[in-house]
Design an enzyme around this catalytic site. Structure first.
Site, PDB file in Angstrom:
ATOM      1  N   SER B 169      36.853  50.201  51.452  1.00 18.74           N
ATOM      2  CA  SER B 169      36.082  50.308  50.222  1.00 18.74           C
ATOM      3  C   SER B 169      36.338  51.663  49.551  1.00 18.74           C
ATOM      4  O   SER B 169      37.507  52.000  49.320  1.00 18.74           O
ATOM      5  CB  SER B 169      34.606  50.088  50.535  1.00 18.74           C
ATOM      6  OG  SER B 169      33.895  49.788  49.376  1.00 18.74           O
ATOM      7  N   ASP B 335      35.622  38.470  50.060  1.00 19.78           N
ATOM      8  CA  ASP B 335      35.250  39.723  49.411  1.00 19.78           C
ATOM      9  C   ASP B 335      35.434  39.571  47.909  1.00 19.78           C
ATOM     10  O   ASP B 335      36.549  39.481  47.421  1.00 19.78           O
ATOM     11  CB  ASP B 335      36.146  40.848  49.958  1.00 19.78           C
ATOM     12  CG  ASP B 335      35.796  42.221  49.395  1.00 19.78           C
ATOM     13  OD1 ASP B 335      34.981  42.293  48.451  1.00 19.78           O
ATOM     14  OD2 ASP B 335      36.337  43.219  49.899  1.00 19.78           O
ATOM     15  N   HIS B 368      32.531  41.482  51.492  1.00 13.89           N
ATOM     16  CA  HIS B 368      33.087  42.835  51.522  1.00 13.89           C
ATOM     17  C   HIS B 368      32.697  43.575  52.795  1.00 13.89           C
ATOM     18  O   HIS B 368      33.472  44.344  53.355  1.00 13.89           O
ATOM     19  CB  HIS B 368      32.571  43.587  50.293  1.00 13.89           C
ATOM     20  CG  HIS B 368      33.075  44.980  50.170  1.00 13.89           C
ATOM     21  ND1 HIS B 368      34.415  45.279  50.029  1.00 13.89           N
ATOM     22  CD2 HIS B 368      32.430  46.173  50.178  1.00 13.89           C
ATOM     23  CE1 HIS B 368      34.564  46.599  49.947  1.00 13.89           C
ATOM     24  NE2 HIS B 368      33.376  47.160  50.036  1.00 13.89           N
TER      25      HIS B 368
END
EC number: 2.3.1.31
Lengths: 220, 400
Positions: B169, B335, B368
């Protein structure tokens, strides 16, 4: 068309022949050690692993997620992608060799893929199942149905292979787009290379698969 | 009358949290007036400090160092009990003995980013010029600023080349920035669930979070610290919204469905009737215990500004031209914050740069957040990638 003298399979092939597929050994033998190679449709990375044992810097593209993950788990540099759509993203002359092993028949646009191979790589090595092989011909001629073999076991309605060709067809395609054949091989049912001096129609009839080392011609 | 239970106020006092902000229980590197951090906004930040943790030992030739870059609301406590929450490290699924990032084999470093609130200088820190909390006087920082600060820390630790930079991320953005800014100092890069630029949709979600914080009357235009309060309601809402984007519909459904919380019939109120509601309220309230609201504004902004290609004439491949770093890019099927298509664009650029890159998409319905969870296929790939890179780097170990 000029075809080079067939070199005997080297020591590597005989030592490891039990471990690797015959066409992979032949392909590996065509690649100069130390070169940079892209294997398009690399499956689970067997050929890339074989190439790495020869000090070749290999990369791969593979459509199936499972295949990619197995490759990466083996430490190979492989990305998930589609030969039909992703090759355009690779710059010219990025590799010494681009290999398309037993994948040509599964592409939507074999001609475009072939042209891309020889744009990205200075040389291309292409192997494919020969639909002119006598067993295939017999199944269609006598059996009256689409051929199925050990290597191509799927029925016509659920196969990923959509563009079959014969060795003769492939040679004609290469001629049509001005690709030079540096070396040509046909392997029999047992993966043994057929003798070079035989005429083309024999290759087309008795070759279970063709393996070709191609370079850019003058273009047409 | 409709009953509404308010979000509970944080269990930790502002004092306790501010202690970790300036005097963290982890290691700290201080950078004085002679070593300013040049920020993208044009300001030199000085003095400043970076809080960090290390696990394992640096080998004799200093070739086994791995830098872990944390995500938006993460911190340096990757693999130890968190000093504020008392919970175990945020990545102890991936880091630990026998795990892919094994401290018995690598020297693992993780630093709190600049702009954070767990010991690195950020908006919650004391501004030495005024003796007061920085608040909105803190300069706006970027992902390249964070990475520049990390590079100063790595210099301080006497490490020239990192064996690997690893992150997911926002951490993945830092990984990419590391390779673009310091290609010669990164031997291998593992970039997970990230992108080379923040998408319009993601910027939109961040704006929603920031507006929630700023709409809290306790925010006081960023000056809440002077009043001894914290805009915990706004921050909790921001976290709730963000948390939804970290999951997937399938994951939420599997976990909660439409099940009720401690009741069988609806209360006909705005109480948390559904389990998913009380889960989100819990996520929001536990987050405000450990995180500073202004820091949340600054870090989300840093992600929004991130666009590697923009720094290289709009051509992504130029950012990685001639790079020798070995890359592994990982995405997750469910995601939707950093979808596979964005990883694929990165991989195309790396291929165009002739970089050695692997890319795998992991099948999971966990969204995610999957990069923080126990996903064996992801661990296998991470382990294999680092092991093969280790072989190429000449790292020897008992298990090859």
């Amino acid at each position: 068309m000029s075809v080079q003298e067939v070199l005997p399979l080297n020591g590597l092939a005989s030592e490891q022949s039990g471990q690797f597929r015959a066409d992979h050994l032949l392909v590996a033998e065509m690649v100069k050690p130390g070169s940079k190679v892209l294997d398009v449709g690399c499956g689970e990375g067997d050929l890339l692993q074989l190439l790495e044992t020869r000090g070749i810097d290999g990369r791969g593209i593979e459509l199936s997620r499972e295949g990619v993950n197995r490759c990466v788990a083996k430490g190979l540099a492989v990305v998930q992608g589609d030969a039909d759509t992703d090759l355009v993203n690779y710059p010219d002359d990025a590799f010494d060799y681009v290999i398309l092993s037993q994948t040509l028949q599964a592409t939507r646009q074999p001609k475009v893929v072939l042209e891309n191979l020889l744009r990205i790589g200075r040389r291309a090595i292409v192997s494919f199942p020969n639909f002119g092989f006598w067993k295939m011909r017999l199944q269609l001629l006598i059996g009256g149905h689409m051929p199925r073999t050990e290597n191509l076991p799927a029925a016509w309605y659920d196969t990923a292979n959509i563009h079959f060709c014969t060795i003769k067809d492939f040679v004609e395609l290469c001629d049509a787009i001005g690709v030079k054949m540096e070396r040509a091989e046909a392997l029999d049912l047992y993966g043994r290379p057929l003798r070079l001096r035989l005429p083309w129609w024999v290759w087309n009839l008795f070759g279970e698969q063709g393996v070709f080392l191609l370079t850019r011609g003058l273009g047409k | 009358m409709v009953g509404v239970k308010s979000v509970p106020s944080p269990a930790i006092s502002a004092d306790e949290r501010s202690h970790e902000v300036d005097h963290p229980s982890s290691l700290v590197a201080h950078f004085g007036a002679d070593e300013p951090l040049p920020l993208d906004c044009g300001i030199d930040l000085s003095p400043f400090q970076i809080a960090y943790q290390t696990y394992g030992e640096l080998n004799a030739d200093r070739s086994n160092a791995i830098l872990i870059c944390h995500a938006l609301t993460g911190d340096q406590h990757v693999f130890n009990v968190h000093p504020v929450t008392g919970k175990s490290g945020w990545w102890d699924t991936l880091v630990g003995p026998g795990r892919p990032l094994d401290p018995q084999r690598y020297f693992i470093i993780c630093a709190n980013v600049i702009g954070g609130c767990m010991g690195s200088t950020g908006p919650a820190s004391i501004n030495p010029a005024t003796g007061k909390v920085w608040g909105l006087d803190f300069p706006v920082i970027t992902i390249p600023d964070m990475v520049r600060a990390q590079a100063m820390l790595i210099d301080r630790l006497g490490i020239d080349t990192l064996f690997a930079v690893v992150g997911g991320s926002m951490g993945g953005m830092q990984v990419l920035q590391w390779t673009a800014a310091y290609p010669g100092r990164v031997f291998s890069a593992l970039a997970i669930a990230c992108s080379t630029r923040h998408s319009a949709q993601n910027i939109a979600f961040h704006e929603l979070g920031r507006q929630a914080v700023m709409a809290d009357p306790d925010w006081h235009n960023g000056g809440y610290a002077d009043q001894g309060i914290h805009p915990h309601r706004g921050l909790a809402v921001a976290r709730m919204a963000a948390h939804i984007t970290y999951l997937s519909d399938a994951a939420l459904h599997r976990k909660f469905g439409r099940r009720m919380q401690d009741r069988e019939l609806p209360t006909f109120s705005f109480d948390a009737d559904f389990q998913v509601e009380s889960y989100l309220r819990y996520q929001g309230s536990s987050f405000v215990e450990r995180f500073d609201a202004n820091s949340y504004l600054y870090l989300t902004r840093a992600m929004d500004y991130f666009d590697i290609a923009a720094d290289h004439g709009g051509v992504l491949a130029k950012a990685f031209a001639g790079i020798q770093t070995r890359f592994c890019v990982v995405s997750f099927t469910s995601d939707w914050l950093f979808p596979t298509s964005e990883s694929r664009a990165l991989v195309h650029a790396l291929n165009a740069s002739s970089a050695r890159v692997s890319f795998a998409e992991i099948e999971t319905d966990r969204g995610h957040d999957a990069f923080l969870l126990d996903v064996p296929e992801f661990f296998d790939i991470s382990r294999a990638f680092l092991q093969s890179a280790g072989k190429a780097r000449g790292l020897t170990s008992k298990d090859g």
